[in-house]
Enzyme design. Structure first.
Site, PDB file in Angstrom:
ATOM      1  N   PRO A 231       0.792  -1.231   0.000  1.00 51.38           N
ATOM      2  CA  PRO A 231       0.000   0.000   0.000  1.00 51.38           C
ATOM      3  C   PRO A 231       0.822   1.279   0.000  1.00 51.38           C
ATOM      4  CG  PRO A 231       0.050  -0.951   2.192  1.00 51.38           C
ATOM      5  CD  PRO A 231       0.741  -1.931   1.296  1.00 51.38           C
ATOM      6  N   ASP A 254       4.124   1.637 -11.603  1.00 52.31           N
ATOM      7  CA  ASP A 254       2.953   2.502 -11.711  1.00 52.31           C
ATOM      8  C   ASP A 254       3.161   3.788 -10.912  1.00 52.31           C
ATOM      9  OD1 ASP A 254       1.625   0.714 -13.293  1.00 52.31           O
ATOM     10  OD2 ASP A 254       0.428  -0.161 -11.672  1.00 52.31           O
ATOM     11  N   LYS A 276       0.408   4.500 -14.595  1.00 44.48           N
ATOM     12  CA  LYS A 276      -1.011   4.146 -14.565  1.00 44.48           C
ATOM     13  C   LYS A 276      -1.678   4.706 -13.312  1.00 44.48           C
ATOM     14  CE  LYS A 276      -2.683   0.243 -15.814  1.00 44.48           C
ATOM     15  NZ  LYS A 276      -3.600   0.818 -16.792  1.00 44.48           N
ATOM     16  N   GLY A 308      -0.144  -2.232  -4.046  1.00 47.44           N
ATOM     17  CA  GLY A 308      -0.950  -3.255  -3.388  1.00 47.44           C
ATOM     18  C   GLY A 308      -0.531  -4.649  -3.813  1.00 47.44           C
ATOM     19  N   ASP A 309      -1.506  -5.462  -4.176  1.00 51.86           N
ATOM     20  CA  ASP A 309      -1.263  -6.824  -4.653  1.00 51.86           C
ATOM     21  C   ASP A 309      -1.569  -6.880  -6.142  1.00 51.86           C
ATOM     22  OD1 ASP A 309      -1.127  -9.933  -3.623  1.00 51.86           O
ATOM     23  OD2 ASP A 309      -2.434  -9.675  -5.362  1.00 51.86           O
ATOM     24  N   THR A 337      -2.473  -5.912   0.152  1.00 55.47           N
ATOM     25  CA  THR A 337      -3.454  -5.084  -0.536  1.00 55.47           C
ATOM     26  C   THR A 337      -3.935  -3.936   0.361  1.00 55.47           C
ATOM     27  OG1 THR A 337      -5.466  -5.162  -1.877  1.00 55.47           O
ATOM     28  CG2 THR A 337      -5.466  -6.461   0.149  1.00 55.47           C
ATOM     29  N   MET A 389     -10.530   2.706  -4.675  1.00 55.80           N
ATOM     30  CA  MET A 389     -10.767   3.919  -5.475  1.00 55.80           C
ATOM     31  C   MET A 389     -12.127   4.511  -5.097  1.00 55.80           C
ATOM     32  SD  MET A 389      -9.234   2.392  -9.043  1.00 55.80           S
ATOM     33  CE  MET A 389      -9.837   0.717  -8.729  1.00 55.80           C
TER      34      MET A 389
END
Length: 488
Positions: A231, A254, A276, A308-309, A337, A389
């Site tokens: 995270p 990312d 991303k 995260g995962d 995650t 999100m």
């Protein structure tokens, strides 16, 4: 700090002790500790004791170590390569060291720095690989803490890999050109298929891979790791993720992956940001897939870093399919995650006996359509919902769940930047959730957790969601008052 202040007062070195005499004087814990450390080597240990503690005596006997029951005399140290004085009698230890120095034999007296020609390190043993950590006697506990961290990071099979490398040294010198080609060969040997096979205790495959490396003079097939960066907090990265970052030729990451984690990779690794992030994609998913395939086909070891995962809303399925179709091998390295990190920050039980026995992960977009997803009924029956999100779909999520029968007073927890130093925690109820979409002060990733189990969280460090609306009203009232004052 100037360079002179950073200089060591000792020179780190490894002493050859194989088959040579090392003597240890003492009866108790300190002598026992020195003897155990020496047992990592194949030195000829001689223990001089007068009345040894029972556990030390039992260990000496079990190890088959030569034990001499005698008081100290200077002739006992002759021919030794190292001497340890650990009798518990400071004056006697100094006498032993003085005698050793007269024979020009390095000696160590426990807890007496002026009578130490060397210090015993904290040792990470992957024979023939050894890592010694020293603090010049200033902080033995610190040395042990560092040793524990390094020990965790290194594969248990590292020593076996090093011994296998020794078997291939002569062949590599004959068949692989000196310079860049040979460096590539050894880097591949220690980080690619050979190392993976040794790690799996498949020595036959390791030898075949090593032979293949020799025949291709250092060129090897590429490989991709899809790695969960967690995270955000660097110390939540897994040990396996740390290891593969150090092996990678290229790191593809990312926008949500912190730079501190990207920087954990090898210094000379190529770093490629694919950026991303919602509404800010510097590369499309197809472009990322093609990039991973290209790097793999070039023979590179690639880490694809995902927040995260990788298997939880990370689009890893598309990347795995592209790599499979291209014949590029890959592995998954799981990460923590964001839902788990958010729950940990809130001290929030995601499942709670008698309250919530189910856990749902969703991006919330499932609740924006006309038809409720199958899991909505679970939410009504008490399941905990973790919404990724969550800020942009907060209104839709709250509206659809309340419309399906979930109580407006159901507790919700909201966290921005879970696990990170700049995290922010909020709490409230379901009917207040739509206000999130209007908040322009939340720029980091937001996780929303909804359900009856959330009421068991620790809200002492979080702010009520309602406080934002109250501040907005106060600020608006102040603005109106200022306008009225100006008009007056």
């Amino acid at each position: 700090m100037s360079p002179s202040q950073q200089r060591l007062s000792v020179f780190p070195a490894f002493v050859r002790v194989s088959g040579r005499s090392v003597v240890v004087f003492g009866n108790g814990d300190e002598a026992y500790a020195k003897a155990r450390l020496l047992r990592n080597t194949d030195a000829e240990i001689v223990a001089y004791v007068s009345a040894p503690d029972a556990d030390y005596a039992d260990w000496l006997a079990a190890q088959g170590i030569e034990t001499v029951h005698s008081d100290f005399s200077p002739d006992q140290i002759r021919g030794a390569v190292l001497v340890f004085a650990a009798t518990g009698d400071a004056a006697l230890d100094r006498t032993i060291v003085t005698a050793a120095r007269a024979e020009k034999i390095p000696a160590n007296a426990v807890d007496q720095p002026d009578f130490c020609d060397f210090y015993t390190p904290a040792l990470v043993n992957r024979a023939p690989v050894a890592i010694a950590i020293g603090t010049e006697g200033a902080g033995p506990v610190l040395a042990q803490m560092i040793r524990a961290r390094i020990d965790q990071m290194l594969s248990p099979s590292l020593g076996l890999l090093a011994r296998l490398a020794a078997e291939y040294r002569d062949a590599a010198e004959r068949l692989v050109p000196r310079g860049v080609s040979r460096r590539i060969f050894w880097r591949r040997f220690f980080s690619a298929d050979v190392a993976s096979a040794v790690d799996a205790n498949d020595i036959a495959t390791a030898r075949r891979s090593a032979n293949a490396l020799l025949s291709t003079t250092g060129r090897a097939a590429g490989h991709v790791w899809l790695v969960g960066a967690g995270p955000g907090a660097e110390d939540l990265l897994t040990l396996r993720a740390q290891r593969v970052l150090m092996e990678a030729d290229a790191i593809v990451y990312d926008a949500l992956v912190p730079q501190a984690i990207v920087d954990m990779g090898r210094r000379d690794a190529e770093r490629l940001s694919v950026g991303k992030r919602k509404n800010c994609h510097s590369k499309s998913q197809d472009e990322i897939n093609r990039l991973l395939v290209r790097l793999g086909r070039e023979g590179k070891r690639v880490v694809r870093l995902k927040s995260g995962d990788p298997l939880v809303y990370g689009r890893a399925g598309e990347e795995m399919a592209a790599l499979r179709d291209a014949g590029v091998t890959y592995e998954i390295v799981p990460g923590i995650t964001s839902a788990f990190a958010a729950a940990a920050d809130f001290e929030l039980p995601l499942t709670l006996r008698g309250v919530a026995s189910s856990l749902i992960f969703t991006t919330g977009h499932d609740l924006t359509g006309d038809v409720l997803p199958d899991w909505a009924s679970l939410a009504i029956s008490g399941a905990t919902i973790a919404v990724y999100m969550g800020r942009t779909v907060a209104a839709s999520v709250a509206e659809r769940l309340m419309g399906a029968g979930l109580a407006p007073e159901t507790t919700v927890a909201v966290i921005e930047n879970a696990s990170r130093a700049d995290r922010r925690l909020f709490h409230g109820v379901l009917r207040e959730l739509p206000d999130l979409e209007a908040r322009d002060d939340l720029s980091g990733p937001v996780m929303v957790i909804i359900g009856e189990a959330v009421a068991g969280a620790n809200f002492k460090k979080s702010e009520p969601l309602s406080a934002f609306k109250a501040r907005e009203r106060e600020e608006m009232s102040q603005e109106v008052g200022q306008e009225v004052g100006m008009q007056g």
